[in-house]
Design an enzyme around this catalytic site. Structure first.
Site, PDB file in Angstrom:
ATOM      1  N   CYS A   1       0.847  -1.192   0.000  1.00  9.48           N
ATOM      2  CA  CYS A   1       0.000   0.000   0.000  1.00  9.48           C
ATOM      3  C   CYS A   1       0.884   1.245   0.000  1.00  9.48           C
ATOM      4  O   CYS A   1       1.886   1.306   0.699  1.00  9.48           O
ATOM      5  CB  CYS A   1      -0.954   0.097   1.188  1.00  9.48           C
ATOM      6  SG  CYS A   1      -2.144  -1.236   1.253  1.00  9.48           S
TER       7      CYS A   1
ATOM      8  N   ARG B   1       4.245  -0.376  -4.574  1.00  2.00           N
ATOM      9  CA  ARG B   1       3.927  -0.837  -3.219  1.00  2.00           C
ATOM     10  C   ARG B   1       2.622  -1.621  -3.147  1.00  2.00           C
ATOM     11  O   ARG B   1       2.311  -2.234  -2.137  1.00  2.00           O
ATOM     12  CB  ARG B   1       3.835   0.370  -2.274  1.00  2.00           C
ATOM     13  CG  ARG B   1       5.090   1.202  -2.215  1.00  2.00           C
ATOM     14  CD  ARG B   1       4.910   2.310  -1.200  1.00  2.00           C
ATOM     15  NE  ARG B   1       4.718   1.738   0.104  1.00  2.00           N
ATOM     16  CZ  ARG B   1       5.690   1.458   0.954  1.00  2.00           C
ATOM     17  NH1 ARG B   1       6.928   1.713   0.624  1.00  2.00           N
ATOM     18  NH2 ARG B   1       5.431   0.921   2.119  1.00  2.00           N
TER      19      ARG B   1
ATOM     20  N   TRP C   1      -2.701  -2.799  -1.691  1.00  3.75           N
ATOM     21  CA  TRP C   1      -2.425  -4.232  -1.759  1.00  3.75           C
ATOM     22  C   TRP C   1      -3.334  -4.843  -0.699  1.00  3.75           C
ATOM     23  O   TRP C   1      -3.124  -4.648   0.493  1.00  3.75           O
ATOM     24  CB  TRP C   1      -0.951  -4.517  -1.467  1.00  3.75           C
ATOM     25  CG  TRP C   1      -0.571  -5.947  -1.693  1.00  3.75           C
ATOM     26  CD1 TRP C   1      -0.073  -6.480  -2.844  1.00  3.75           C
ATOM     27  CD2 TRP C   1      -0.641  -7.027  -0.751  1.00  3.75           C
ATOM     28  NE1 TRP C   1       0.150  -7.828  -2.682  1.00  3.75           N
ATOM     29  CE2 TRP C   1      -0.193  -8.190  -1.413  1.00  3.75           C
ATOM     30  CE3 TRP C   1      -1.052  -7.137   0.576  1.00  3.75           C
ATOM     31  CZ2 TRP C   1      -0.129  -9.435  -0.796  1.00  3.75           C
ATOM     32  CZ3 TRP C   1      -1.003  -8.375   1.193  1.00  3.75           C
ATOM     33  CH2 TRP C   1      -0.532  -9.507   0.499  1.00  3.75           C
TER      34      TRP C   1
ATOM     35  N   ASN D   1      -2.158   2.105   5.547  1.00  2.82           N
ATOM     36  CA  ASN D   1      -1.294   0.978   5.182  1.00  2.82           C
ATOM     37  C   ASN D   1      -0.995   0.246   6.481  1.00  2.82           C
ATOM     38  O   ASN D   1      -0.481   0.839   7.415  1.00  2.82           O
ATOM     39  CB  ASN D   1      -0.006   1.527   4.548  1.00  2.82           C
ATOM     40  CG  ASN D   1       1.085   0.483   4.419  1.00  2.82           C
ATOM     41  OD1 ASN D   1       0.802  -0.703   4.375  1.00  2.82           O
ATOM     42  ND2 ASN D   1       2.320   0.930   4.372  1.00  2.82           N
ATOM     43  N   GLY D   2      -1.344  -1.043   6.537  1.00  4.60           N
ATOM     44  CA  GLY D   2      -1.095  -1.812   7.749  1.00  4.60           C
ATOM     45  C   GLY D   2      -2.289  -2.696   8.062  1.00  4.60           C
ATOM     46  O   GLY D   2      -3.160  -2.906   7.204  1.00  4.60           O
TER      47      GLY D   2
ATOM     48  N   GLU E   1      17.671 -18.146  -5.784  1.00  5.27           N
ATOM     49  CA  GLU E   1      17.325 -16.788  -6.223  1.00  5.27           C
ATOM     50  C   GLU E   1      16.819 -16.797  -7.671  1.00  5.27           C
ATOM     51  O   GLU E   1      15.853 -16.105  -8.008  1.00  5.27           O
ATOM     52  CB  GLU E   1      18.553 -15.867  -6.055  1.00  5.27           C
ATOM     53  CG  GLU E   1      18.466 -14.496  -6.705  1.00  5.27           C
ATOM     54  CD  GLU E   1      17.330 -13.611  -6.193  1.00  5.27           C
ATOM     55  OE1 GLU E   1      16.642 -14.000  -5.235  1.00  5.27           O
ATOM     56  OE2 GLU E   1      17.112 -12.553  -6.800  1.00  5.27           O
TER      57      GLU E   1
ATOM     58  N   LYS F   1      13.166 -15.529  -8.919  1.00  4.53           N
ATOM     59  CA  LYS F   1      12.965 -14.526  -9.973  1.00  4.53           C
ATOM     60  C   LYS F   1      12.016 -15.051 -11.036  1.00  4.53           C
ATOM     61  O   LYS F   1      11.133 -14.354 -11.511  1.00  4.53           O
ATOM     62  CB  LYS F   1      14.285 -14.154 -10.662  1.00  4.53           C
ATOM     63  CG  LYS F   1      15.257 -13.255  -9.980  1.00  4.53           C
ATOM     64  CD  LYS F   1      14.823 -11.846  -9.751  1.00  4.53           C
ATOM     65  CE  LYS F   1      14.055 -11.702  -8.476  1.00  4.53           C
ATOM     66  NZ  LYS F   1      14.796 -11.454  -7.274  1.00  4.53           N
TER      67      LYS F   1
ATOM     68  N   GLU G   1       8.302 -15.394  -9.678  1.00  4.98           N
ATOM     69  CA  GLU G   1       7.573 -14.184  -9.305  1.00  4.98           C
ATOM     70  C   GLU G   1       7.204 -13.307 -10.495  1.00  4.98           C
ATOM     71  O   GLU G   1       6.180 -12.632 -10.456  1.00  4.98           O
ATOM     72  CB  GLU G   1       8.283 -13.375  -8.214  1.00  4.98           C
ATOM     73  CG  GLU G   1       9.521 -12.661  -8.598  1.00  4.98           C
ATOM     74  CD  GLU G   1      10.120 -11.857  -7.441  1.00  4.98           C
ATOM     75  OE1 GLU G   1       9.387 -11.354  -6.594  1.00  4.98           O
ATOM     76  OE2 GLU G   1      11.357 -11.722  -7.412  1.00  4.98           O
TER      77      GLU G   1
ATOM     78  N   HIS H   1      17.319 -37.099  -4.117  1.00  5.90           N
ATOM     79  CA  HIS H   1      16.516 -37.399  -2.924  1.00  5.90           C
ATOM     80  C   HIS H   1      15.049 -37.050  -3.145  1.00  5.90           C
ATOM     81  O   HIS H   1      14.292 -36.904  -2.185  1.00  5.90           O
ATOM     82  CB  HIS H   1      17.091 -36.658  -1.713  1.00  5.90           C
ATOM     83  CG  HIS H   1      18.483 -37.099  -1.398  1.00  5.90           C
ATOM     84  ND1 HIS H   1      18.754 -38.125  -0.522  1.00  5.90           N
ATOM     85  CD2 HIS H   1      19.673 -36.692  -1.892  1.00  5.90           C
ATOM     86  CE1 HIS H   1      20.076 -38.315  -0.481  1.00  5.90           C
ATOM     87  NE2 HIS H   1      20.648 -37.458  -1.307  1.00  5.90           N
TER      88      HIS H   1
ATOM     89  N   LYS I   1       6.163  -4.457  -3.710  1.00  5.02           N
ATOM     90  CA  LYS I   1       7.608  -4.322  -3.557  1.00  5.02           C
ATOM     91  C   LYS I   1       8.049  -4.514  -2.108  1.00  5.02           C
ATOM     92  O   LYS I   1       9.032  -5.182  -1.837  1.00  5.02           O
ATOM     93  CB  LYS I   1       8.021  -2.937  -4.056  1.00  5.02           C
ATOM     94  CG  LYS I   1       9.495  -2.630  -3.917  1.00  5.02           C
ATOM     95  CD  LYS I   1      10.308  -3.477  -4.856  1.00  5.02           C
ATOM     96  CE  LYS I   1      11.787  -3.230  -4.741  1.00  5.02           C
ATOM     97  NZ  LYS I   1      12.542  -4.360  -5.323  1.00  5.02           N
TER      98      LYS I   1
HETATM   99  O1  M6R Z   1      12.947  -4.963   1.103  1.00 11.08           O
HETATM  100  P1  M6R Z   1      13.447  -6.324   1.479  1.00 11.08           P
HETATM  101  O2  M6R Z   1      14.798  -6.617   0.939  1.00 11.08           O
HETATM  102  O3  M6R Z   1      13.371  -6.589   2.946  1.00 11.08           O
HETATM  103  O4  M6R Z   1      12.455  -7.323   0.781  1.00 11.08           O
HETATM  104  C1  M6R Z   1      12.528  -8.701   0.998  1.00 11.08           C
HETATM  105  C2  M6R Z   1      11.659  -9.447   0.040  1.00 11.08           C
HETATM  106  O5  M6R Z   1      10.323  -9.059   0.189  1.00 11.08           O
HETATM  107  C3  M6R Z   1      12.060  -9.220  -1.417  1.00 11.08           C
HETATM  108  O6  M6R Z   1      13.393  -9.544  -1.641  1.00 11.08           O
HETATM  109  C4  M6R Z   1      11.174 -10.075  -2.347  1.00 11.08           C
HETATM  110  O7  M6R Z   1      11.428 -11.424  -2.139  1.00 11.08           O
HETATM  111  C5  M6R Z   1      11.386  -9.686  -3.801  1.00 11.08           C
HETATM  112  N1  M6R Z   1      10.131  -9.610  -4.478  1.00 11.08           N
HETATM  113  C6  M6R Z   1      12.236 -10.657  -4.537  1.00 11.08           C
HETATM  114  O8  M6R Z   1      12.432 -10.296  -5.858  1.00 11.08           O
END
Ligand code: M6R
Length: 611
Positions: A2, A27, A74, A100-101, A484, A488, A491, A507, A606
């Protein structure tokens, strides 16, 4: 999660609020709304969908008033819809709020307010705040006081902005566990979730603390404690980022721009921090004396998502270079379990945004137990940057794409510097310190050479664009890179991808492999290369297609696999800084080919500021 923006000043509020929302859209982007003072009353408009849907819905005679609030959502409580979009209002539609919250005691408060005669229109937790403020305004003249008293009844997290028809020319904000800043302009003040909303208008900001309430008018701002009403000390700070840094600069997506910024990002992360002739790294913000550094016998790193994977790279690296055990903890798990930290454990939290709710909660829990916490963060003024006892800024500049890329390499680069600094105070030789720092300095140019392969990687992506599953594997330093890379991919392209240590393959995961289920191996020529090659052969024997990321000098691996992307050679500990780049580009191209919204993937935001 948000985005909030609020404005009071001399200019027309609507364009500033809409522009602010666009800058905060990363956000949250399932609905948006705006409320602006008109000639006689506040006009509110809210819409399910992106900000452009809201913008298109604003009629030509939408008010041109000089104060307003706006929100991009969001969803937490209540599905995305026009009705559940913020702002929310009281019974008389005179008090409007954006939030937001999460209000945790909203069910009890709702019951109480219903009993008092309030009627609710939405499924949100936020709406109760508007009614609660309305209730307090029955006995209060001041909006500030009514909001303050209402917040004293609330449990949960919030960043809010409130306006009332009866109180023109002022906006009340408050913060507890959700980000909120004040922007200071000339004859104008702003409230926003983060600085990116304000960059074109002002770079002078105040960072209120949790538990503080704000009042802004055209001419002034004040910050007080929600609990005691006592005036808070508020320092005006200058934001280093420029407005230009938060634009796409001609790239079709922020993610691609941020991928291509990585050589510069690493140069910035290490700039002025290496003493080459001594093979030494200088990190001024750790706030540990050399004596204290020497006493550290264990390191604990806590983070979420991509930042967690950077921490996992850090674990492999620090253990290898320093011989100090490192625990890497998922903050959302860590915060609820028994915390066992020794008196010589050094704790780190890593967070790009510095606002991730679970990471902040973990940080607070560690501090509650009386330990110091260091932060690795990108955002000066963020909660993590302010609440840690020291740390390292990564200086990556604003990261807007929801998929984190440049922050990841910057986090690893500063962890390398940290390992060198710690190591050189211990038993790391000048030669080894020089070897690492010299190799690190070469990384940006090596990344540039990988970025030149973007079109080649796009061609590979075309072959895989219709697959629905992918297995990503690597060993040792490249196991976190497999994780990672898989994150990527899922997502932004919505391809199901799982990351595994290559040795785990037999395994279980190998059962998934057939002609339709390809595997990606991260297999540079390093100490575990032969072992990884064995795993590749095992996949090939089961008719699985293999895409490998390997070393430029490798002439054998390209012959074994369907597709091969070469990366330059570096020392083993630094490999992740190179091997991750093709994986970022691969997921980017796959997402574009699958017509996905790269910068705003579905269901994500984000910065995860709620639990
Ligand atoms: O702002 P932060 O680094 O704490 O965020 C952590 C995760 O939310 C962030 O890395 C998230 O996994 C991304 N969408 C990955 O691309």
């Amino acid at each position: 999660m948000c985005g909030i923006v609020a404005y009071v000043g001399e200019k027309k509020a609507t364009p500033i609020l809409i522009d602010g929302l666009k800058r905060l859209e990363y956000r949250g982007y399932d609905s948006a709304g705006i409320a602006v003072f008109g000639k006689e009353k506040i006009e509110c408009e809210k819409k399910k969908g992106r900000i452009r849907v809201l913008e298109d819905s604003l009629s030509v005679d939408y008010p041109e008033g000089n104060a307003g609030i706006a929100h991009t959502r969001w969803a937490t409580h209540g599905a995305p819809s026009d009705l559940n979009a913020h702002p929310h209002w009281d019974c008389n539609k005179k008090i409007l709020i954006v939030h937001n919250g999460i209000i945790e005691n909203y069910i009890d408060l709702r019951k109480k307010l219903k009993k008092a005669g309030h009627a609710f229109n939405t499924e949100t937790d936020t709406e109760i705040l508007a009614h609660l403020i309305e209730e307090h305004l029955k006995n209060e003249k001041s909006l500030f006081e009514a909001v303050r008293k209402a917040l004293n009844e609330v449990h949960g997290t919030y960043g809010i902005a409130v306006m009332s028809e009866e109180h023109p020319g002022e906006i009340i904000g408050a913060k507890n566990g959700s980000p909120l800043i004040i922007g200071i302009g000339d004859d104008e003040h702003f409230i926003a979730s983060d600085v990116s909303a304000l960059l074109p208008y002002t770079r002078r900001v105040v960072y209120p603390r949790d538990g503080e309430i704000i009042r802004i008018t055209k001419d002034a701002f004040e910050v007080r404690s929600i609990k005691s009403k006592e005036e808070a000390t508020s320092k005006v700070e200058k934001v280093e980022w420029s407005s230009d840094m938060a634009t796409k600069k001609g790239y079709p997506h922020f993610m691609l721009k941020e991928i291509f910024e990585q050589p510069l990002v690493i140069r910035n992360a290490i700039a002025g921090r290496i003493i080459p002739e001594e093979g030494l790294a200088h990190l001024g913000g750790l706030n540990y004396t050399v004596k204290e550094l020497l006493q550290v016998d264990r390191i604990m790193i806590c983070a979420m998502g991509t930042a967690y994977y950077a921490g996992l790279v850090g674990k492999y690296m620090i253990e290898e270079l320093l011989g100090i055990p490192v625990d890497i903890e998922n903050a959302s798990e860590f915060r609820y379990k028994r915390i066992i930290l020794g008196k010589n454990t050094m704790s780190f939290v890593i967070s790009q945004s510095g606002e991730t709710a679970d990471t902040i909660a973990a940080l607070r829990e560690i501090k509650r137990k009386g330990h110091r916490v260091l932060g690795v963060s990108n955002v000066a003024g963020s909660t993590i940057a302010r609440d840690t006892d020291g740390g390292i800024f990564v200086h990556a500049g604003p990261e807007i794409g929801v998929a984190s890329t440049k922050a990841f390499v910057a986090q690893i680069a500063v962890l390398v510097l940290f390992a060198v600094k710690m190591g050189r105070h211990r038993d790391m030789t000048v030669e080894q310190g020089k070897e690492i720092t010299e190799a690190l300095v070469k990384i940006p140019a090596q990344i540039e050479s990988i970025l030149e392969k973007s079109d080649e990687i796009k061609k590979i992506a075309e072959k895989y664009k219709d697959v629905e599953d992918f297995l990503y594997m690597g060993r040792k330093f490249n196991f976190p890179i497999a994780l990672e890379g898989a994150l990527k991919l899922k997502e932004i392209s919505y391809i199901h991808a799982e990351g595994y240590p290559a040795g785990e393959m037999k395994h279980g995961p190998i059962a998934l492999i057939d002609k339709t289920f390809p595997a990606l191996f991260v297999a540079p020529k390093d100490s575990v290369y032969d072992k990884t090659i064995n795993n590749i052969q095992e996949i090939k024997a089961r008719e699985g297609d293999v895409l490998a990321i390997g070393s430029e000098s490798d002439t054998e691996l390209p012959k074994m696999v369907e597709d091969f992307i070469a990366v330059p050679e570096t020392i083993e500990v630094l490999e992740p800084l190179l091997t991750v780049i093709p994986l970022q580009l691969l997921s980017y191209h796959l997402a574009v080919l699958r017509e996905c919204d790269v910068d705003k993937p579905r269901n994500l935001a984000k910065s995860v500021t709620v639990e």
